[in-house]
Enzyme design. Structure first.
Site, PDB file in Angstrom:
ATOM      1  N   HIS A 136       0.844  -1.195   0.000  1.00  0.00           N
ATOM      2  CA  HIS A 136       0.000   0.000   0.000  1.00  0.00           C
ATOM      3  C   HIS A 136       0.877   1.241   0.000  1.00  0.00           C
ATOM      4  O   HIS A 136       2.055   1.190   0.353  1.00  0.00           O
ATOM      5  CB  HIS A 136      -0.927   0.022   1.222  1.00  0.00           C
ATOM      6  N   ARG A 155      10.001  -1.568   1.791  1.00  0.00           N
ATOM      7  CA  ARG A 155       9.524  -0.609   0.796  1.00  0.00           C
ATOM      8  C   ARG A 155       9.628  -1.151  -0.625  1.00  0.00           C
ATOM      9  O   ARG A 155      10.579  -1.856  -0.959  1.00  0.00           O
ATOM     10  CB  ARG A 155      10.303   0.703   0.925  1.00  0.00           C
TER      11      ARG A 155
END
Length: 278
Positions: A136, A155
């Site tokens: 997300h 990440r």
């Protein structure tokens, strides 16, 4: 496990799109197809091994692309989204999103995630729950976030920080589908307080909004709470102590302690409460 509550209109990328959607983008966007390569294109079209395998293949190929390829393909993508052809194929809104991300994160592979992840918009007061290992990103807007105890953030892109690609690809949940908004309910405190019903016992979140001069008593809980003021001014009283409230004030309340909130003359006091009941 975390919940994101929108304080303003929010646009976010949440969870994987359906494979059919991604296949359509691969057919429509030459830069995306060129980035992942022909083998992945064929695998996604055939869905060999099922949806999750296809998602893992296309996302893995995107994330593993080398810097030179990413730089070339992001430039091509920006040019495509600026063209009449690109806007006709993708629509103005998605094209503008690509251009915004390209300008903010030049030569960042995360720009291609608009074709891989669902683009969702939250109105102020709405919230969305993210399960573990679901990719997300917050594109725009302001949120409050409450999350369970966690020891890692891995990440994928849209960041200048470290990307640990192989760990990311191994841990992700490759289940496609959109993420429904978190349902809210008014608890024991009437319409002034909305409780976000998250599917985890580790925490809960509520939001209390009071008009000018409004007063509400929030009863004692069997667990600790953290209060965060996001708008307005007023006071909080607990155990004989009074705390002045303005936007940005945060306070810890121990278990078994009731709290009285009073809105100041300016009105629209908004206080979020994260808590767990032991």
């Amino acid at each position: 496990r975390r919940v994101h509550g929108a304080l303003s209109p929010v646009r976010a990328l949440c969870g994987f799109r359906e494979v059919a959607e991604i296949a359509a983008f691969l057919a429509a966007v030459p830069a995306f197809a060129g980035l992942v390569g022909d083998d992945v294109l064929r695998a996604v079209s055939a869905q060999t091994g099922g949806e999750r395998v296809a998602l893992a293949l296309v996302f893995g190929a995107t994330m593993r692309a080398g810097p030179a390829a990413v730089s070339q393909r992001t430039a091509e993508l920006a040019a495509f989204c600026s063209s009449e052809t690109g806007r006709a194929r993708l629509g103005v809104e998605l094209s503008e999103l690509v251009l915004t991300l390209s300008a903010e994160y030049p030569s960042d592979v995360g720009v291609f995630c608009v074709f891989l992840l669902n683009v969702q918009t939250l109105a102020p007061g709405a919230a969305i729950y993210m399960a573990p290992n679901v990719p997300h990103a917050y594109v725009s807007g302001d949120i409050i976030e409450c999350m369970a105890t966690s020891d890692n953030v891995v990440r994928a892109g849209l960041t200048p920080k470290l990307r640990d690609v192989e760990v990311l690809l191994e841990m992700l949940d490759y289940t496609p589908g959109t993420h429904a908004l978190v349902p809210t309910a008014h608890g024991d405190h009437g319409a002034a307080t909305a409780v976000y019903r998250v599917p985890t016992p580790e925490f809960a979140v509520s939001a209390t909004t009071l008009d000018a001069g409004g007063v509400i008593e929030l009863g004692a809980l069997r667990g600790p709470s953290i209060f965060l003021v996001t708008a307005g001014d007023g006071t909080a009283t607990a155990g004989g102590d009074e705390l002045a409230l303005v936007a940005g004030v945060c306070a810890f309340v121990p278990c078994g302690q009731a709290v009285t909130l009073r809105a100041g003359p300016g009105g629209h006091l908004q206080v979020y409460r994260a808590f767990c009941e032991l």
